[in-house]
Design a protein around this motif. Structure first.
Motif, PDB file in Angstrom:
ATOM      1  N   MET A  99       0.696  -1.259   0.071  1.00 21.80           N
ATOM      2  CA  MET A  99       0.106  -0.013   0.067  1.00 21.80           C
ATOM      3  C   MET A  99       0.995   1.148  -0.076  1.00 21.80           C
ATOM      4  SD  MET A  99      -3.149  -1.056  -0.022  1.00 21.80           S
ATOM      5  CE  MET A  99      -3.935   0.525   0.334  1.00 21.80           C
ATOM      6  N   ARG A 100       2.126   1.240   0.584  1.00 23.92           N
ATOM      7  CA  ARG A 100       2.782   2.369   0.892  1.00 23.92           C
ATOM      8  C   ARG A 100       4.226   2.470   0.425  1.00 23.92           C
ATOM      9  NH1 ARG A 100      -1.600   4.188   0.779  1.00 23.92           N
ATOM     10  NH2 ARG A 100      -2.925   5.114   2.359  1.00 23.92           N
ATOM     11  N   LEU A 101       4.907   3.420   0.095  1.00 18.93           N
ATOM     12  CA  LEU A 101       6.205   3.461   0.028  1.00 18.93           C
ATOM     13  C   LEU A 101       6.730   4.704   0.898  1.00 18.93           C
ATOM     14  CD1 LEU A 101       8.409   3.447  -3.333  1.00 18.93           C
ATOM     15  CD2 LEU A 101       8.723   5.181  -1.814  1.00 18.93           C
ATOM     16  N   ILE A 102       7.604   4.350   1.757  1.00 17.70           N
ATOM     17  CA  ILE A 102       8.179   5.362   2.757  1.00 17.70           C
ATOM     18  C   ILE A 102       9.339   5.810   2.207  1.00 17.70           C
ATOM     19  CG2 ILE A 102       8.464   5.950   5.089  1.00 17.70           C
ATOM     20  CD1 ILE A 102       5.593   5.213   4.324  1.00 17.70           C
ATOM     21  N   SER A 126      -0.472  -5.094   4.842  1.00 12.15           N
ATOM     22  CA  SER A 126      -1.312  -4.016   4.113  1.00 12.15           C
ATOM     23  C   SER A 126      -2.190  -3.637   5.040  1.00 12.15           C
ATOM     24  CB  SER A 126      -1.761  -4.287   2.687  1.00 12.15           C
ATOM     25  OG  SER A 126      -0.875  -4.703   2.013  1.00 12.15           O
ATOM     26  N   ASP A 127      -3.037  -4.403   5.778  1.00  9.57           N
ATOM     27  CA  ASP A 127      -4.206  -4.143   6.493  1.00  9.57           C
ATOM     28  C   ASP A 127      -3.711  -3.466   8.121  1.00  9.57           C
ATOM     29  OD1 ASP A 127      -6.034  -5.175   5.006  1.00  9.57           O
ATOM     30  OD2 ASP A 127      -5.923  -7.275   5.842  1.00  9.57           O
ATOM     31  N   ASN A 128      -2.436  -3.698   8.503  1.00  9.39           N
ATOM     32  CA  ASN A 128      -1.843  -3.084   9.414  1.00  9.39           C
ATOM     33  C   ASN A 128      -0.530  -2.420   9.052  1.00  9.39           C
ATOM     34  OD1 ASN A 128      -3.490  -4.242  11.310  1.00  9.39           O
ATOM     35  ND2 ASN A 128      -2.749  -6.092  11.252  1.00  9.39           N
ATOM     36  N   SER A 129      -0.738  -1.484   8.451  1.00 10.13           N
ATOM     37  CA  SER A 129       0.357  -0.690   7.685  1.00 10.13           C
ATOM     38  C   SER A 129       0.837   0.382   8.740  1.00 10.13           C
ATOM     39  CB  SER A 129      -0.298  -0.252   6.115  1.00 10.13           C
ATOM     40  OG  SER A 129       1.018   0.492   5.689  1.00 10.13           O
ATOM     41  N   TYR A 130       1.558  -0.093   9.581  1.00  7.48           N
ATOM     42  CA  TYR A 130       2.090   0.873  10.543  1.00  7.48           C
ATOM     43  C   TYR A 130       3.660   1.147  10.154  1.00  7.48           C
ATOM     44  CZ  TYR A 130      -2.071  -0.379  13.369  1.00  7.48           C
ATOM     45  OH  TYR A 130      -3.479  -0.392  13.718  1.00  7.48           O
ATOM     46  N   LEU A 131       3.833   2.545  10.497  1.00  4.92           N
ATOM     47  CA  LEU A 131       5.148   2.855  10.538  1.00  4.92           C
ATOM     48  C   LEU A 131       5.786   3.117  11.939  1.00  4.92           C
ATOM     49  CD1 LEU A 131       7.675   3.990   8.728  1.00  4.92           C
ATOM     50  CD2 LEU A 131       6.429   6.448   8.937  1.00  4.92           C
ATOM     51  N   ALA A 132       6.957   2.781  11.949  1.00  5.46           N
ATOM     52  CA  ALA A 132       7.739   3.016  13.267  1.00  5.46           C
ATOM     53  C   ALA A 132       9.007   3.829  13.226  1.00  5.46           C
ATOM     54  CB  ALA A 132       8.337   1.968  14.196  1.00  5.46           C
ATOM     55  N   TYR A 133       9.172   5.009  13.989  1.00  6.18           N
ATOM     56  CA  TYR A 133      10.443   5.967  13.697  1.00  6.18           C
ATOM     57  C   TYR A 133      10.619   6.450  15.074  1.00  6.18           C
ATOM     58  CZ  TYR A 133       7.054   9.606  13.433  1.00  6.18           C
ATOM     59  OH  TYR A 133       6.074  10.891  13.762  1.00  6.18           O
ATOM     60  N   PRO A 134      11.760   7.021  15.334  1.00  8.62           N
ATOM     61  CA  PRO A 134      12.224   7.499  16.582  1.00  8.62           C
ATOM     62  C   PRO A 134      11.510   8.658  16.977  1.00  8.62           C
ATOM     63  CG  PRO A 134      14.344   6.944  15.147  1.00  8.62           C
ATOM     64  CD  PRO A 134      13.129   6.777  14.323  1.00  8.62           C
ATOM     65  N   GLY A 135      11.007   8.615  18.170  1.00  2.00           N
ATOM     66  CA  GLY A 135      10.317   9.906  18.652  1.00  2.00           C
ATOM     67  C   GLY A 135      11.087  10.555  19.404  1.00  2.00           C
ATOM     68  N   SER A 136      12.267  10.367  19.613  1.00  2.00           N
ATOM     69  CA  SER A 136      13.240  11.260  20.409  1.00  2.00           C
ATOM     70  C   SER A 136      14.761  10.853  19.961  1.00  2.00           C
ATOM     71  CB  SER A 136      13.237  11.180  21.573  1.00  2.00           C
ATOM     72  OG  SER A 136      14.131  11.894  22.597  1.00  2.00           O
TER      73      SER A 136
END
Length: 443
Positions: free
Chosen positions: A107-110, A148-158
């Motif tokens: 679904m996505r390209l990051i 695709s259904d759980n299309s979560y993105l993780a990135y540093p919050g700090s």
């Protein structure tokens, strides 16, 4: 690994090595181009496609499709999306700063920059959202769920602590912030279903697993206490029951994700038995950091990689557990190591099954030529990889684009076909060019 995020000029031939989302292929970027290998047969490293002439520092494949995302070290701000079987360029985008990493699902390209993230709709490659002013992320650390259904993105919050921001790329909203570690994070990995996220900090002693999207802590594993290491890769098995971690040492650890059962064996009598029971019961009242020490799981199995003397001077780029419970480790020493993972409950050491050298240009050309002229191939690659491929692919032609950042070409994108599944072929007719400017995209 992308050498654009490493200080100094690259000294080796290999610039990047990584697996696709389901561990069916291996992608190798070098100063002379890139090669795509099939992992259908562990006995032979089968090249599918070879593209010469460019210094490729990032190359990503969408599952087993013909869609590739490519970034060159000489043009680190430009992303090219290509159809490798047709040898055509679908589109290319330029960004304000160097591209540090690319992530794909159906679904996505990051696109990850040092201080921002661009989210593309993979069906038409349009930018649908941008996350601006993210914490300084020099290593391009981020992870996208392959589901695709759980299309979560993780990135540093700090950039100062181990906070992880979870972002829903379908609904384009922040979901939760996880306080995973005290030190900044250095590695993330989602499981296949996108319901679990593993993380490690720069200290390198503890690995934690959280549920997604609620951010509840599920497991805590201790890699070791003798020395702090730099963990650079985490990977779940296909059934999400195993988690492996590699670092800048010669040991790869495999952990089993299972709830610790109550001990059924007879506990020691006397003072030691009383002390043990009291110690474990007290973890309910201790701070979480202290309680972790008593509830951490140890590795289920381990791998000791060859040539340990050269380990401190090389990076481990790829780590994956295949569906047949084999551990695949791609290293910057130019080899792919394949190990059997113990199937018993006790675990133990993993046995080396095969090692493959990430072969050079001459050997690739010879292998592709033999493959295309052979009438029968006992180990032929099936499905998407079964079609003959060119011996050598020339780099996609770059069409003209505005030279100044801030302008967007008005081009027709109807030639972009919908990617509905990883194994489906993209049917493309035109190659639009675009220049991306942070000022033209709203948060």
């Amino acid at each position: 690994m992308n050498l654009a995020r490493v200080e100094g000029e690259p000294t080796g031939v290999l610039y990047s090595v990584n697996f696709n989302q389901d561990c069916t292929s291996l992608l190798v970027g070098t100063k002379n181009g890139f090669t795509l290998y099939s992992l259908a047969n562990v006995d032979k490293l089968e090249p599918i496609y070879y593209c010469a002439g460019e210094d490729v520092c990032i190359v990503e494949r969408l599952f087993s499709s013909s869609l590739l995302a490519v970034v060159n070290l000489s043009s680190p701000r430009k992303l090219k999306v290509c159809h490798f079987k047709k040898g055509t360029e679908i589109c290319n985008y330029s960004y304000p700063n160097s591209i540090l990493s690319i992530r794909l699902n159906r679904m996505r390209l990051i696109v990850c920059l040092e201080d921002s993230l661009y989210i593309h709709n993979i069906k038409d490659m349009k930018v649908i959202h941008m996350i601006k002013d993210t914490p300084k992320n020099q290593n391009g650390l981020c992870s996208l769920s392959p589901n695709s259904d759980n299309s979560y993105l993780a990135y540093p919050g700090s950039s100062q602590s181990g906070e992880i921001q979870i972002f829903d790329t379908l609904n384009l909203r922040a979901v939760t912030m996880i306080s995973a570690h005290q030190s900044p994070c250095v590695a993330f990995a989602f499981n296949v279903s996108g319901t679990k996220l593993s993380s490690a900090s720069e200290k390198g002693t503890v690995i934690r697993v959280y549920s997604v999207p609620d951010g509840q802590r599920l497991f805590v594993f201790r890699r070791g206490v003798k020395r702090c290491v730099s963990i650079n890769s985490l990977a779940f098995s296909h059934d999400s029951m195993l988690l492996c971690a590699s670092s800048n040492t010669e040991t790869v650890h495999i952990f089993k994700l299972e709830e610790q059962e109550e001990a059924t064996q007879e506990e020691p009598a006397g003072w030691m038995g009383y002390f043990g029971r009291a110690l474990m019961s007290s973890t309910n009242y201790l701070p979480s950091q202290v309680a972790d020490v008593f509830t951490q799981g140890r590795s289920f199995a381990t791998v000791r990689l060859p040539n340990p003397d050269s380990i401190p001077n090389r990076y481990f780029w790829g780590l994956s557990i295949s569906k047949t419970l084999r551990l695949l480790v791609a290293c910057a020493d130019g080899y792919l190591y394949i190990y059997d993972v113990p199937s018993n409950e006790q675990g133990g050491n993993c046995n080396l099954v095969k090692q493959h050298r990430l072969i050079g240009k001459d050997e690739i050309e010879e292998s592709l030529e033999n493959k295309s002229t052979s009438t029968s191939e006992p180990d032929a690659i099936k499905s998407d990889d079964a079609k003959p491929v060119p011996k050598e692919g020339s780099p996609p032609t770059e069409s003209s684009a505005p030279s100044s950042v801030g302008q967007v070409d008005s081009v027709d994108t109807k030639g972009l076909a919908e990617v509905s599944a990883a194994t489906s072929e993209l049917k493309l007719s035109e190659s639009p060019n675009k220049i991306i400017d942070s000022e033209t995209i709203t948060d």
